[in-house]
Every structure is written in structure tokens, then in C-alpha cells.
Design a protein around this motif. Structure first.
Motif, mmCIF file in Angstrom:
data_model
loop_
_atom_site.group_PDB
_atom_site.id
_atom_site.type_symbol
_atom_site.label_atom_id
_atom_site.label_comp_id
_atom_site.label_asym_id
_atom_site.label_seq_id
_atom_site.Cartn_x
_atom_site.Cartn_y
_atom_site.Cartn_z
ATOM 1 N N ASP A 32 0.785 -1.235 0.000
ATOM 2 C CA ASP A 32 0.000 0.000 0.000
ATOM 3 C C ASP A 32 0.815 1.282 0.000
ATOM 4 O O ASP A 32 0.257 2.367 0.111
ATOM 5 N N THR A 89 2.427 -0.182 -7.115
ATOM 6 C CA THR A 89 1.622 -0.397 -8.325
ATOM 7 C C THR A 89 1.255 0.930 -8.963
ATOM 8 O O THR A 89 1.350 1.101 -10.182
ATOM 9 N N THR A 90 0.844 1.855 -8.115
ATOM 10 C CA THR A 90 0.461 3.167 -8.635
ATOM 11 C C THR A 90 1.640 3.816 -9.352
ATOM 12 O O THR A 90 1.493 4.378 -10.442
ATOM 13 N N ASP A 97 1.503 14.252 -1.514
ATOM 14 C CA ASP A 97 0.302 15.094 -1.653
ATOM 15 C C ASP A 97 -0.631 14.909 -0.471
ATOM 16 O O ASP A 97 -1.552 15.685 -0.263
HETATM 17 P P1 GDP Z 1 1.192 -1.102 -3.409
HETATM 18 O O1 GDP Z 1 0.548 -2.093 -2.507
HETATM 19 O O2 GDP Z 1 2.503 -0.631 -2.863
HETATM 20 O O3 GDP Z 1 1.281 -1.509 -4.838
HETATM 21 O O4 GDP Z 1 0.277 0.199 -3.335
HETATM 22 P P2 GDP Z 1 -0.767 0.763 -4.369
HETATM 23 O O5 GDP Z 1 -0.084 1.351 -5.552
HETATM 24 O O6 GDP Z 1 -1.815 -0.240 -4.611
HETATM 25 O O7 GDP Z 1 -1.348 1.990 -3.533
HETATM 26 C C1 GDP Z 1 -2.083 1.842 -2.362
HETATM 27 C C2 GDP Z 1 -3.053 2.978 -2.199
HETATM 28 O O8 GDP Z 1 -2.355 4.191 -2.053
HETATM 29 C C3 GDP Z 1 -3.979 3.134 -3.388
HETATM 30 O O9 GDP Z 1 -5.258 3.474 -2.911
HETATM 31 C C4 GDP Z 1 -3.363 4.291 -4.145
HETATM 32 O O10 GDP Z 1 -4.333 5.022 -4.869
HETATM 33 C C5 GDP Z 1 -2.797 5.129 -3.027
HETATM 34 N N1 GDP Z 1 -1.651 5.914 -3.476
HETATM 35 C C6 GDP Z 1 -0.566 5.464 -4.111
HETATM 36 N N2 GDP Z 1 0.274 6.495 -4.370
HETATM 37 C C7 GDP Z 1 -0.302 7.594 -3.890
HETATM 38 C C8 GDP Z 1 0.078 8.980 -3.845
HETATM 39 O O11 GDP Z 1 1.129 9.390 -4.309
HETATM 40 N N3 GDP Z 1 -0.787 9.811 -3.245
HETATM 41 C C9 GDP Z 1 -1.965 9.403 -2.713
HETATM 42 N N4 GDP Z 1 -2.742 10.301 -2.149
HETATM 43 N N5 GDP Z 1 -2.348 8.123 -2.740
HETATM 44 C C10 GDP Z 1 -1.529 7.221 -3.317
#
Ligand code: GDP
Length: 588
Positions: free
Chosen positions: A98, A102-103, A198
Motif C-alpha cells: 500500500d 503499483t500506482t 500530496d
Molecule cells: P502497493 O501495494 O505498494 O502496490 O500500493 P498501491 O499502488 O496499490 O497503492 C495503495 C493505495 O495508495 C492506493 O489506494 C493508491 O491510490 C494510493 N496511493 C498510491 N500512491 C499515492 C500517492 O502518491 N498519493 C496518494 N494520495 N495516494 C496514493
């Protein structure tokens, strides 16, 4: 005496060992036989068995040495020639769940690939490439944990740079630390992406301080780790992150030779109907072209089709390029090294050699040291505790396995790790565990509902933990249950039989005098006739002057009812030696 060194690659046959030792085969077979091993001339002995036998033979001048047969790793850290050319960096994105891995990858993909193309990718890709400032960067997909497993296994430096994503509103978490450790163990350069800046609650400085505590000193504070504050979601500062990746690549001068036979690593493989084996490769040296023959592990083939990561045909792949190919006869394994072969015959031969080396390395020894020790009664009645370990990341799997191995089982229990893996507990784990008395341990992973139903049906215990000590306690407990209970006997007293009133089948009623100690109902008794042991009995009641009593003590006379397991002909003058027996659960 002349010193002699014998090299053993995985295992050695009886014939080979006898030759190396200058003994006759019969002599060696004789020694094996004396140690409980019935061996034939072609039987393979593993390293430990050979060592024990040499020790038994008293050959102090002979030294055994393990020979590394692994042909897989030998070329990986190849020396570069002065003709080596620059290659794109290979980057893995890792971090706590999280925190935005991925994002970050998604945003980068949309940003850096022509609109529509990225959206069109539906197949699972294990690596892809982006262009930034007219240069290419190769990313390994899904945090690269699996890739790291392969790196460990093969000692290869597949990943040049690890981008560690840390959410600024959450700071350093367990998987962040795992990622740092992975990067270090793989000798990769670390760049930190401080994400979610952010967000309200984002605290870049505190995150940096957290990281500094983990040994990552930010450049801004005089350290050597580049940390880039970003928002993966809002596409902030991602160009800076990519700049930093390229800068690091420049400093590292990442190069590869291209005028050598192509080589690299298998990063994914699966079967597809109509296509056969579909294999993703990452080229690390040379240039891979269609129609060439390649070998990976024990399989080989002629490249039929080669596609780039976006599914477009590619005629030639240079170092750091991921490609998907078809043409392998069988599925190579993830993490196998591949090499180009000059023709089909060579390819087939190389595959065969690899298969032999692998067989030698693993299970080909049909006498193992454990067998031998057991036969020599050194290890007696050992029990096996089977486990499957699943964890959220490879690091946690490794630490669970390592810690399990550290549990002192007093030599009575052998820990058998049936399998390990990263990810949630799945069908395959339950299949493997069923029928073999295996406990599945999950660390920081979940159990999908259908899997827990399946496990309940098959009687497979699944235990999930978030704290390693609790998991270890459970394992220890399970192992304790496997230990034979300890039997504790305590002598209580002795009685001389003065009269036998009834003996029928297994019931005896007798009277006598307590010479020492006491006798109480529920004591056990050994019946001794003229120093001869006749059998065991249980005292079912004790009487004093024909009235049931709780005990008779030394000097007193009374009657006893006894229960034996078989008919015993008790006689006047026999002795009953009383004792209690308790089975005590043992602990580790
Ligand atoms: P992963 O488990 O590391 O792959 O995390 P994800 O990419 O699935 O992100 C987890 C959550 O954090 C999701 O709801 C994303 O939309 C949110 N998220 C990721 N990057 C950012 C960011 O830069 N800013 C904000 N506000 N939310 C983010």
C-alpha cells in the motif's frame, strides 16, 4: 602419509570412491555393510556418507572436498571485455504494501508509453521498458521479490537499482526494511521514492529520519542515498525520479558485451495452448535473435517467435531487454540461466549436461547421511515435522525458515521443509500438505475462504501469524507433541505375600505384609517370584481388616485386589514391588 583430496560433485558412486581411495570395491562394500548399508557398485553416496565411511576406515590422510558443479552460475559475473557497451539499467520497485508501488508503475507506464498501448496490455508482463530523456530503463514487475529469489539462488546481479517506495504518511514499515535488505544482499543501488507527498500527514523529514535509522543516509543530509519525494498518484516529481535512476546508472557505468553468445535469465514461463511454452527472458549479454538455438536448465529449443514486452515482434534483443519467446521444448524454470547454442546438437548436449549436473546436485544420492546415521543408531527413531512456509515477502519466508531450523529438537525431530513460497496460501499448498501430516505456516499472508474450506476438508492445519515468535512457539509446540512422552516411574514400597485367596484369569486377591514404604489403590506392582519377574499388576483396592482403606504402610498387614494383564500364578512368599508410573509430556 601422503595427503589425498577427493572432490565430490553432489554424490559419488561406490566404484568411484573405491578407486579414489585405492581400495577394492569389495572392501568398500564390506565397510558399508558393516555400517548397515547394503550397497552395490553403482550406488551413489552423498558427501556426508562418504565422509563418515572414510572416517570409519580411519583414513586420516584423505580429505573430501565439495566440488561445485553448478554450470548455471559460472558465467554470470562475467568479466567485461573492453568492447562492452552501455546497457539500460534494470530496476525493481519494492516497498511496503500500500505504499504505492503499483500506482507508481502504472503512472510511469501511462506517462511514458504512447496512449492506448499501455491500456491495451492485458497479459501479465514480468518486465517492461520506458523511455526517458531518450534512454531506456527496464523495470521488473511485481516488486521483484521473485527476481530476488533468483538472484540469490544464482548469485547473479540481475537488478542494478532498487527503487524503494516509502509512503510519507506511514514511514518505514517491516517490508520497507525487507526491501532494504534485499537490495543490499543483491548488491543493488538503492534509490528511495518518498511517496504520497500530496497527502495530509505526509512528513518527508520524519520519513528520512526513519530511513536514516535503517542505515540509509539521505544525500541532502550528507549521506549517499538519493531520496526523491514524489506523488505517484498525482504524477509529481516522477521525471526527477527517472533522472535519478539514469544518473545512478551512469555512475555505475552499466555495461554488457554484445559480441558473445546471448545469455540471460528466465523471468517467467508458462504453457499456452497452441503456442506451447511461452517464456519471458531478460537478456544480460550478447544479442538474442529469432531462429537461434537456446538452452535453459535442462530444456532447449529454437526460438520460433520473439516479442517485446508490448507484444510486438522483435528480431533482435540486446542486453537488459525483456522478451517473450516461444520454441522451448519444455518449460524452463523461473531463474534458470539461458545461453545461446550454436546448433541443435550442441543445445541438446548442453541441456543434457545441465540436467545431469542438477541431478547430481540434488536428490541423486540414494544413500544420505541421515539414513546412515540412523542405521548406525546415532539417530534413533527420529520423527519428522513437515512444514510448508508461506510469507508475504521472500525475506520473511527466509527468516521463518531460518528460525525454524534453529529450534533445538534434541536430535529427535527432523524438520522437513516441504516447500516455501511468497504469497497467500493456495490450493497447491493444501494439496502438498494433505496426507503427509504437514502444517502450513503463513506469515503475514491470508487464507482465501475456499482454501480454508479445502484445508478443513482435507484435515490440513493452516496457521497464520503476524508475529514470528508466536509462529515459532506454535511450531515448537507441534514438535513437542511429536516427542515420545517421558515415562517417569517412582518406587513406593514392597509387600511380602502371606496368602493367596483367589486367582482367576486376571484378578488376584491376596494378603501380605508391607515391608517398606506403602501401598495404595492405583499403585502398580511388579510381581517377583524367587527373584524372577512374573509380570505387572495394578492395585485396584486395599483392605485393612477386610475394610477398604486408602493405604497400608510398612509394618501393616492387609489384603489387596490386583488386576494383571495375563494370568499370573501368585504364590505365598512372592514379593510385590509397588511403584507409580506417569507419562510426562516432554518439552523442547
Ligand atoms: P502497493 O501495494 O505498494 O502496490 O500500493 P498501491 O499502488 O496499490 O497503492 C495503495 C493505495 O495508495 C492506493 O489506494 C493508491 O491510490 C494510493 N496511493 C498510491 N500512491 C499515492 C500517492 O502518491 N498519493 C496518494 N494520495 N495516494 C496514493
Amino acid at each position: 602419509m601422503e595427503e589425498k583430496t577427493i572432490q565430490i560433485a553432489g554424490s559419488i558412486t561406490v566404484d568411484e570412491l573405491a578407486n579414489a581411495l585405492g581400495l577394492s570395491v569389495t572392501e568398500l562394500i564390506g565397510t558399508l555393510f558393516k555400517n548397515g548399508i547394503v550397497a552395490t557398485i553403482n550406488q551413489r553416496l552423498d558427501f556426508e556418507t562418504a565422509s563418515i565411511i572414510i572416517d570409519e576406515l580411519g583414513l586420516k590422510n584423505v580429505k573430501l572436498e565439495k566440488k561445485n558443479t553448478s554450470t548455471k552460475t559460472s558465467n554470470f559475473h562475467r568479466e567485461l571485455s573492453d568492447k562492452a557497451v552501455l546497457r539500460p539499467p534494470v530496476v525493481a520497485v519494492m516497498g511496503h504494501v500500500d505504499h504505492g508501488k503499483t500506482t507508481l508503475l502504472d503512472t510511469l507506464l501511462h506517462k511514458k508509453t504512447v496512449e492506448g498501448e499501455a491500456g491495451g496490455i492485458t497479459q501479465h508482463i514480468s518486465a517492461y521498458q520506458l523511455k526517458h530523456s531518450d534512454r531506456i530503463i527496464t523495470f521488473l514487475d511485481t516488486p521483484g521479490h521473485e527476481a530476488f529469489a533468483a538472484i540469490r539462488q544464482h548469485g547473479a546481479m540481475l537488478t542494478d537499482i532498487v527503487v524503494i517506495v516509502v509512503a510519507a504518511d506511514d514511514g518505514v514499515k517491516p517490508q520497507t526494511i525487507e526491501a532494504i535488505n534485499f537490495a543490499k544482499s543483491a548488491n543493488a543501488k538503492i534509490i528511495v521514492a518518498i511517496n504520497k507527498i500530496d497527502r495530509e500527514g505526509a512528513d518527508i523529514n520524519r520519513t528520512m529520519a526513519d530511513l536514516a535509522q535503517q542505515g540509509l543516509q539521505p544525500e541532502e543530509w550528507g549521506g549517499d542515498i538519493v531520496m526523491v519525494p514524489i506523488s505517484a498518484k498525482q504524477n509529481q516529481n516522477l521525471d526527477k525520479l527517472l533522472d535519478m535512476i539514469l544518473l545512478t546508472a551512469d555512475i555505475e557505468e552499466l555495461k554488457a558485451d554484445i559480441d558473445i553468445p546471448a545469455e540471460g535469465l528466465v523471468i517467467e514461463s508458462h504453457m499456452e495452448t497452441g503456442k506451447g511454452s511461452v517464456v519471458n527472458l531478460l537478456v544480460t549479454g550478447g544479442e538474442l535473435k529469432t531462429s537461434e538455438f537456446i538452452v535453459a536448465g535442462s530444456t532447449y529449443g529454437k526460438i520460433r517467435t520473439m516479442l517485446d514486452w508490448q507484444g510486438k515482434p522483435k528480431g533482435k534483443a540486446t542486453p537488459s531487454t525483456p522478451v517473450t519467446i516461444t520454441g522451448f521444448k519444455d518449460l524452463p524454470n523461473f531463474g534458470d540461466r539461458f545461453t545461446e547454442a550454436k546448433d541443435e546438437k550442441t543445445a541438446r548436449k548442453m541441456a543434457l549436461l545441465n540436467a545431469q549436473a542438477a541431478a547430481d546436485e540434488s536428490a541423486s544420492a540414494n544413500v544420505t547421511s541421515t539414513d546412515l546415521l540412523r542405521m548406525m543408531n546415532v539417530v534413533d527413531n527420529t520423527k519428522t515435522f513437515n512444514v510448508i512456509v508461506k510469507g508475504d515477502v521472500l525475506g520473511s519466508v527466509t527468516s521463518v525458515v531460518d528460525s525454524l531450523k534453529l529450534i533445538d529438537t534434541k536430535g529427535e525431530i527432523t524438520l522437513n521443509i516441504v516447500s516455501t513460497g511468497v504469497g497467500d496460501i493456495n490450493e497447491n499448498d493444501v494439496y502438498m500438505a494433505a496426507g503427509e501430516n504437514t502444517v502450513i505456516y503463513g506469515f503475514n499472508v491470508s487464507v482465501p475462504i475456499n482454501i480454508s474450506k479445502m484445508a478443513a476438508r482435507d484435515n490440513v492445519p493452516i496457521r497464520t501469524y503476524k508475529v514470528i515468535y508466536e509462529l515459532l512457539d506454535d511450531a515448537k509446540h507441534e514438535m513437542e507433541n511429536l516427542l515420545d512422552a517421558e515415562i517417569v516411574e517412582e518406587d513406593k514400597g514392597e509387600l511380602k505375600v502371606l496368602g493367596v485367596f483367589r486367582t482367576e484369569k486376571t484378578n488376584i486377591i491376596a494378603g501380605g505384609e508391607v515391608l517398606t514404604g506403602d501401598v495404595k489403590p492405583e499403585y502398580l506392582a511388579r510381581i517377583i517370584h524367587d527373584k524372577k519377574y512374573l509380570g505387572e499388576a495394578e492395585v485396584t483396592s486395599v483392605q485393612k481388616e477386610k475394610i477398604d482403606t486408602k493405604e497400608l504402610v510398612a509394618g501393616e498387614t492387609g489384603g489387596l485386589a490386583l488386576k494383571t494383564t495375563s494370568k499370573i500364578d501368585l504364590q505365598v512368599g512372592d514379593r510385590l514391588k509397588f511403584f507409580t508410573r506417569e507419562t510426562k509430556k516432554r518439552t523442547l
